[in-house]
Design an enzyme around this catalytic site. Sequence first.
Site, PDB file in Angstrom:
ATOM      1  N   GLU A  25      10.412 -13.164   6.863  1.00 34.79           N
ATOM      2  CA  GLU A  25      10.363 -14.616   6.633  1.00 34.79           C
ATOM      3  C   GLU A  25      11.774 -15.202   6.662  1.00 34.79           C
ATOM      4  O   GLU A  25      12.763 -14.483   6.498  1.00 34.79           O
ATOM      5  CB  GLU A  25       9.674 -14.939   5.304  1.00 34.79           C
ATOM      6  CG  GLU A  25      10.390 -14.402   4.078  1.00 34.79           C
ATOM      7  CD  GLU A  25      10.076 -15.187   2.792  1.00 34.79           C
ATOM      8  OE1 GLU A  25      10.187 -16.425   2.813  1.00 34.79           O
ATOM      9  OE2 GLU A  25       9.747 -14.545   1.778  1.00 34.79           O
ATOM     10  N   SER A  33       0.421 -21.256  -4.996  1.00 30.58           N
ATOM     11  CA  SER A  33       1.044 -21.175  -3.676  1.00 30.58           C
ATOM     12  C   SER A  33       0.023 -20.949  -2.568  1.00 30.58           C
ATOM     13  O   SER A  33      -0.924 -20.166  -2.726  1.00 30.58           O
ATOM     14  CB  SER A  33       2.061 -20.032  -3.666  1.00 30.58           C
ATOM     15  OG  SER A  33       2.598 -19.881  -2.368  1.00 30.58           O
ATOM     16  N   ASP A  87       0.622 -19.218  -0.241  1.00 29.97           N
ATOM     17  CA  ASP A  87       0.772 -17.794   0.123  1.00 29.97           C
ATOM     18  C   ASP A  87      -0.534 -17.044  -0.143  1.00 29.97           C
ATOM     19  O   ASP A  87      -0.936 -16.181   0.640  1.00 29.97           O
ATOM     20  CB  ASP A  87       1.884 -17.124  -0.709  1.00 29.97           C
ATOM     21  CG  ASP A  87       3.284 -17.606  -0.352  1.00 29.97           C
ATOM     22  OD1 ASP A  87       3.419 -18.434   0.578  1.00 29.97           O
ATOM     23  OD2 ASP A  87       4.234 -17.163  -1.013  1.00 29.97           O
ATOM     24  N   LYS A 126       7.404 -12.314  -8.808  1.00 26.90           N
ATOM     25  CA  LYS A 126       8.473 -12.680  -9.731  1.00 26.90           C
ATOM     26  C   LYS A 126       7.904 -13.329 -10.985  1.00 26.90           C
ATOM     27  O   LYS A 126       6.964 -14.115 -10.933  1.00 26.90           O
ATOM     28  CB  LYS A 126       9.447 -13.626  -9.044  1.00 26.90           C
ATOM     29  CG  LYS A 126      10.784 -13.710  -9.762  1.00 26.90           C
ATOM     30  CD  LYS A 126      11.767 -14.542  -8.986  1.00 26.90           C
ATOM     31  CE  LYS A 126      12.331 -13.742  -7.821  1.00 26.90           C
ATOM     32  NZ  LYS A 126      13.311 -14.520  -7.051  1.00 26.90           N
TER      33      LYS A 126
HETATM   34  N1  PSU Z   1       9.325 -15.794  -4.613  1.00 20.85           N
HETATM   35  C1  PSU Z   1      10.466 -15.107  -4.667  1.00 20.85           C
HETATM   36  N2  PSU Z   1      11.413 -15.344  -3.719  1.00 20.85           N
HETATM   37  C2  PSU Z   1      11.219 -16.259  -2.720  1.00 20.85           C
HETATM   38  C3  PSU Z   1       9.990 -16.975  -2.681  1.00 20.85           C
HETATM   39  C4  PSU Z   1       9.079 -16.706  -3.644  1.00 20.85           C
HETATM   40  O1  PSU Z   1      10.637 -14.289  -5.553  1.00 20.85           O
HETATM   41  O2  PSU Z   1      12.115 -16.461  -1.880  1.00 20.85           O
HETATM   42  C5  PSU Z   1       9.736 -17.963  -1.558  1.00 20.85           C
HETATM   43  C6  PSU Z   1       8.875 -17.299  -0.469  1.00 20.85           C
HETATM   44  O3  PSU Z   1       9.251 -17.824   0.797  1.00 20.85           O
HETATM   45  C7  PSU Z   1       7.479 -17.777  -0.837  1.00 20.85           C
HETATM   46  C8  PSU Z   1       7.754 -19.179  -1.302  1.00 20.85           C
HETATM   47  O4  PSU Z   1       6.564 -17.753   0.227  1.00 20.85           O
HETATM   48  O5  PSU Z   1       8.962 -19.065  -2.045  1.00 20.85           O
HETATM   49  C9  PSU Z   1       6.647 -19.738  -2.155  1.00 20.85           C
HETATM   50  O6  PSU Z   1       6.860 -21.095  -2.373  1.00 20.85           O
HETATM   51  P1  PSU Z   1       5.732 -21.969  -3.105  1.00 20.85           P
HETATM   52  O7  PSU Z   1       5.691 -21.475  -4.505  1.00 20.85           O
HETATM   53  O8  PSU Z   1       6.239 -23.385  -2.987  1.00 20.85           O
HETATM   54  O9  PSU Z   1       4.460 -21.760  -2.366  1.00 20.85           O
HETATM   55 MN    MN Z   2       3.395 -24.855  -5.060  1.00 20.95          MN
END
Ligand code: PSU
Ligand code: MN
Length: 304
Positions: A25, A140, A142, A159
């Site tokens: 990524e 997320s 994700d 995390k």
């Molecule tokens: N968690 C981590 N390091 C990261 C991310 C998440 O420990 O760099 C990044 C990744 O790219 C993940 C994104 O896909 O943050 C998730 O963002 P959001 O919570 O806005 O969906």
């Molecule tokens: Mn979010």
Amino acid sequence: MKDIIEYSEEVREAMGSGVPVVALESTIIAHGMPYPENVNTAKRLGSIIRDAGCVPAIIAISGGKVCVGIDDALLERIAKEKDVLKVSRRDIPIVIASKGLGATTVSGTLVIAHAAGIKVFVTGGIGGAHRGSETSMDVSSDLEELAIRDVAVVSAGVKAILDLPKTLEILETKGVPVVGYQTDELPAFYTRTSGLKLVARADTVDEVACIMKAKWDLGIGGSILIANPIPHAFEADAKVINAAIENALVRANELGVSGKEITPFILSHVSEATGGDSLAANVALVENNARLGAKIAFAFAKRV
Ligand code: PSU
Ligand code: MN
């Protein structure tokens, strides 16, 4: 999607000759680490993957195209420029249409890796259910993409800025097995343990490849999340990390940070509060994941 995708020469050749490709990524480069550590880390990940006999494909969006594999000039821009967009699945069409420069998150990268036929994707940590998501609804995307893309994801767990039990529940609902690599517990990125037991464990890459093949041969779409604990030598003090996370969450709340800004906000506050240690840990765990990801890609390619 096919004519929107631009492959690097190295990736195209690998695909043509059956060399396994490992996706990476770009949000971790643009928004996860400072310059120049980010560009150096990205290059080292590339070397680790090549040394293992695979080919790396950093995924990003630039000039109206989806890039599968990027050159050093584009890597430098993603690492250095201030207004690189954070691109989740939702944002992909917008950034293509505006011809902007976008770094893909886990969800954005999964969409593109799947379209390109890449089976293994290496990252640091995935997004998930945020603390308080029962009211904020901040979960997320994700997790949505892990549910439907046939790409195994290697991470150092989830995390602790997130709500780990809720994240595991959602992954179960969506049919995503979380496989501890040589561990019975979900690692928490900077630390090897979280106190949360996993239902699956693999001790070899062949076991992981076997799980991938079983899932996809049966037509059960979606990812397998491989949780690879940070190497012992780089493990952080959980107390220090958790205090930094608590502080960052309070700050975010006070400032009204929300939506896609929240994860980068907390990540940068935690790394500031813990000094260089957390950055060294972050680099070490992603490199460790790249080593494992390349081995898994190789083991899987042997089985198909
Ligand atoms: N968690 C981590 N390091 C990261 C991310 C998440 O420990 O760099 C990044 C990744 O790219 C993940 C994104 O896909 O943050 C998730 O963002 P959001 O919570 O806005 O969906
Ligand atoms: Mn979010």
